[in-house]
Design a protein around this motif. Sequence first.
Motif, PDB file in Angstrom:
ATOM      1  N   LEU A 114       0.829  -1.200   0.000  1.00  0.00           N
ATOM      2  CA  LEU A 114       0.000   0.000   0.000  1.00  0.00           C
ATOM      3  C   LEU A 114       0.867   1.255   0.000  1.00  0.00           C
ATOM      4  O   LEU A 114       1.975   1.262   0.555  1.00  0.00           O
ATOM      5  N   GLU A 115       0.358   2.327  -0.613  1.00  0.00           N
ATOM      6  CA  GLU A 115       1.068   3.615  -0.580  1.00  0.00           C
ATOM      7  C   GLU A 115       1.108   4.160   0.847  1.00  0.00           C
ATOM      8  O   GLU A 115       2.094   4.769   1.259  1.00  0.00           O
ATOM      9  N   LYS A 116       0.004   3.972   1.558  1.00  0.00           N
ATOM     10  CA  LYS A 116      -0.109   4.389   2.950  1.00  0.00           C
ATOM     11  C   LYS A 116      -0.730   3.233   3.731  1.00  0.00           C
ATOM     12  O   LYS A 116      -1.506   2.436   3.185  1.00  0.00           O
ATOM     13  N   ALA A 117      -0.390   3.127   4.984  1.00  0.00           N
ATOM     14  CA  ALA A 117      -0.952   2.061   5.819  1.00  0.00           C
ATOM     15  C   ALA A 117      -2.451   2.264   6.024  1.00  0.00           C
ATOM     16  O   ALA A 117      -2.940   3.404   6.056  1.00  0.00           O
ATOM     17  N   ALA A 118      -3.180   1.170   6.129  1.00  0.00           N
ATOM     18  CA  ALA A 118      -4.605   1.245   6.458  1.00  0.00           C
ATOM     19  C   ALA A 118      -4.740   1.808   7.875  1.00  0.00           C
ATOM     20  O   ALA A 118      -4.026   1.392   8.785  1.00  0.00           O
ATOM     21  N   VAL A 119      -5.624   2.788   8.030  1.00  0.00           N
ATOM     22  CA  VAL A 119      -5.765   3.448   9.334  1.00  0.00           C
ATOM     23  C   VAL A 119      -7.239   3.509   9.735  1.00  0.00           C
ATOM     24  O   VAL A 119      -8.142   3.402   8.898  1.00  0.00           O
ATOM     25  N   LEU A 120      -7.467   3.714  11.033  1.00  0.00           N
ATOM     26  CA  LEU A 120      -8.810   3.839  11.576  1.00  0.00           C
ATOM     27  C   LEU A 120      -9.109   5.317  11.805  1.00  0.00           C
ATOM     28  O   LEU A 120      -8.372   6.009  12.517  1.00  0.00           O
ATOM     29  N   VAL A 121     -10.172   5.836  11.165  1.00  0.00           N
ATOM     30  CA  VAL A 121     -10.557   7.243  11.301  1.00  0.00           C
ATOM     31  C   VAL A 121     -12.028   7.299  11.699  1.00  0.00           C
ATOM     32  O   VAL A 121     -12.897   6.846  10.945  1.00  0.00           O
ATOM     33  N   GLN A 122     -12.293   7.821  12.889  1.00  0.00           N
ATOM     34  CA  GLN A 122     -13.655   7.951  13.402  1.00  0.00           C
ATOM     35  C   GLN A 122     -14.442   6.644  13.258  1.00  0.00           C
ATOM     36  O   GLN A 122     -15.593   6.614  12.812  1.00  0.00           O
ATOM     37  N   GLY A 123     -13.772   5.540  13.590  1.00  0.00           N
ATOM     38  CA  GLY A 123     -14.428   4.244  13.586  1.00  0.00           C
ATOM     39  C   GLY A 123     -14.461   3.545  12.248  1.00  0.00           C
ATOM     40  O   GLY A 123     -14.987   2.431  12.148  1.00  0.00           O
ATOM     41  N   SER A 124     -13.925   4.158  11.184  1.00  0.00           N
ATOM     42  CA  SER A 124     -13.924   3.549   9.853  1.00  0.00           C
ATOM     43  C   SER A 124     -12.494   3.294   9.385  1.00  0.00           C
ATOM     44  O   SER A 124     -11.600   4.115   9.608  1.00  0.00           O
ATOM     45  N   THR A 125     -12.296   2.137   8.719  1.00  0.00           N
ATOM     46  CA  THR A 125     -10.975   1.808   8.177  1.00  0.00           C
ATOM     47  C   THR A 125     -10.792   2.494   6.827  1.00  0.00           C
ATOM     48  O   THR A 125     -11.639   2.353   5.934  1.00  0.00           O
ATOM     49  N   TYR A 126      -9.695   3.234   6.684  1.00  0.00           N
ATOM     50  CA  TYR A 126      -9.385   3.948   5.441  1.00  0.00           C
ATOM     51  C   TYR A 126      -8.162   3.334   4.777  1.00  0.00           C
ATOM     52  O   TYR A 126      -7.190   2.963   5.456  1.00  0.00           O
ATOM     53  N   VAL A 127      -8.222   3.219   3.442  1.00  0.00           N
ATOM     54  CA  VAL A 127      -7.102   2.680   2.658  1.00  0.00           C
ATOM     55  C   VAL A 127      -6.905   3.546   1.419  1.00  0.00           C
ATOM     56  O   VAL A 127      -7.812   4.274   1.005  1.00  0.00           O
ATOM     57  N   PRO A 128      -5.724   3.486   0.792  1.00  0.00           N
ATOM     58  CA  PRO A 128      -5.502   4.233  -0.450  1.00  0.00           C
ATOM     59  C   PRO A 128      -6.470   3.765  -1.543  1.00  0.00           C
ATOM     60  O   PRO A 128      -6.740   2.570  -1.682  1.00  0.00           O
ATOM     61  N   ILE A 129      -6.950   4.703  -2.325  1.00  0.00           N
ATOM     62  CA  ILE A 129      -7.948   4.377  -3.337  1.00  0.00           C
ATOM     63  C   ILE A 129      -7.391   3.439  -4.407  1.00  0.00           C
ATOM     64  O   ILE A 129      -8.125   2.658  -5.001  1.00  0.00           O
ATOM     65  N   ARG A 130      -6.072   3.488  -4.667  1.00  0.00           N
ATOM     66  CA  ARG A 130      -5.482   2.618  -5.681  1.00  0.00           C
ATOM     67  C   ARG A 130      -5.634   1.153  -5.294  1.00  0.00           C
ATOM     68  O   ARG A 130      -5.810   0.277  -6.149  1.00  0.00           O
ATOM     69  N   PHE A 131      -5.607   0.872  -3.987  1.00  0.00           N
ATOM     70  CA  PHE A 131      -5.780  -0.500  -3.519  1.00  0.00           C
ATOM     71  C   PHE A 131      -7.188  -1.004  -3.858  1.00  0.00           C
ATOM     72  O   PHE A 131      -7.365  -2.131  -4.327  1.00  0.00           O
ATOM     73  N   ILE A 132      -8.190  -0.155  -3.634  1.00  0.00           N
ATOM     74  CA  ILE A 132      -9.567  -0.519  -3.956  1.00  0.00           C
ATOM     75  C   ILE A 132      -9.689  -0.795  -5.447  1.00  0.00           C
ATOM     76  O   ILE A 132     -10.287  -1.796  -5.876  1.00  0.00           O
ATOM     77  N   ALA A 133      -9.132   0.090  -6.256  1.00  0.00           N
ATOM     78  CA  ALA A 133      -9.250  -0.043  -7.711  1.00  0.00           C
ATOM     79  C   ALA A 133      -8.636  -1.345  -8.205  1.00  0.00           C
ATOM     80  O   ALA A 133      -9.255  -2.097  -8.966  1.00  0.00           O
TER      81      ALA A 133
END
Length: 531
Positions: free
Chosen positions: A491-510
Amino acid sequence: MLKKQWKSKLGLTLASISLLAAGCQPVGGVDIAKVMSSSHQINSYVGSSAVSIELIADEAADPKQKELLALLSSMKVNIEEAKMQSKTSASMKGSITYGKANIPFKLVIQDMSYILEIEGADKPIVLRSYAAGMGGNAPQLTEAMQEQLEQLSQRAVEATPTISSFITGHFPNPSVLKVEPANVQINNESLQLNKVHLELNGSELVKLVKQFLLSAIADEQGTKELLAVLYDLYAPLLKETMKSLGGSSPQSQGQNDAFLTILNNKKMAVEFMYMYAKQNIEPFVANLDQTLAMMPIGQSGATYKQWLDDNQSLKLDLYVDAEHQTRMSAMELLLTLPKTAPNGMKALKVTSESKLWDVNKPVTMDTISTENGVIEWMNKSGRLSSSKLVTSLDPQSELYTLLKDQLQITRKQITLPVPPASSSQYFFHGPYNDNGTVMVPVRFVTEQLDAELEWNAAARQVTITEPLSGSVAVLTLDSKEATVNGQPFMLEKAAVLVQGSTYVPIRFIAESMNAKVEWSQEMQSVTINRE
């Protein structure tokens, strides 16, 4: 100004008094209110029906839009035989035809759960009751809440006659309403019936709704009786919901407790609901035209006022017997779309005809065997999944071609605004810019793209399964290391927890979901497309 407001209120008050005796009035010796409510007195029947759709393309539609509209315009649903055994149990068999294709099907409804046997699926497709009741977007429920939701369907059956009687008792007749004798053939039997013909357009519907609301609220006793029925219908589920939610703060807990105090006292709840309705109905009616003129529908730019005009029409013929039961019906519905509609369609015309026989006689519905397994339409998160449905079908079948290639129900698109990296602005369920890397909420985005998501709390891992391709991605919180189909993915950036939601780089989703990402500089937004 005050004089104008006083006159308006006086006019509405006088109208409500005059409408107290309003409702579907008798015409030609036929009690229209009784006709409208009699359908709820039918406990069983055998019947047949047919529905056809005509889509009229706009002159400016592109060739692909015209091709799709032409295909759907040839679509018909024929119910050769419908058997209603009870108000919660029924079956039907028929076919869907369009162009040269013919898709046979059989459907069983049992306690609001649906079992569909259709050509193209090697096993019956099942839609469970609580997903059907929630429109396919069923949240995670406690066991007690799900039990109450399942009981709701039975309570709704019991409450429907009262609700229907109240509505038909206060809803005024449309301007075009005629009754004449008619001889019709139903199941090889010649019947002498009364034909009730009515016509209604969009602008008149608004007027009738206003009259209905004023008439209803003027009937204090009748409205309170209706609210008591609605209380018995929904209060058990609401109580369980409030218990499960609890309070995340002393303030919210106090609000929950106050709400439960009212909810636990039926008389208090009914009085509260009636007073709230009484205080708000007249202002609502007075401002309804303005509200409809401002209220948008979807993203087309059209408003409800543009839909509710003389270009929308309903023609309905009801053939009723001496007991006021409808034995045959024919309908024509015409919807003319605003010019701003984006799908190339100018108008939609739906016609239908149905016939009933063996009314309230013993009827045994058909069954569908599930001994060899079923296809669950819901995914693990309790949502209806078009991708899961399509992948369960034979790719060579007519149904697969219709859903996947022609209707393209698996095509998904999400557009999300992205605040600049220097901004502290946060959009609920929205992405954010982490020094040039767009981070997106993984659960929200993947569910919108029809994927399944599982959370492993012990390992702090998220597993995403994409139904169409079978792709499986695994990521770990606070780590740049992930896998896609067992292969390492950095990943470009590590998966993180923000206000109870897991966020990941959009390129990973794509890349993990076979999607494409587009950036709009003008709109400062990101769009994810998945075919």
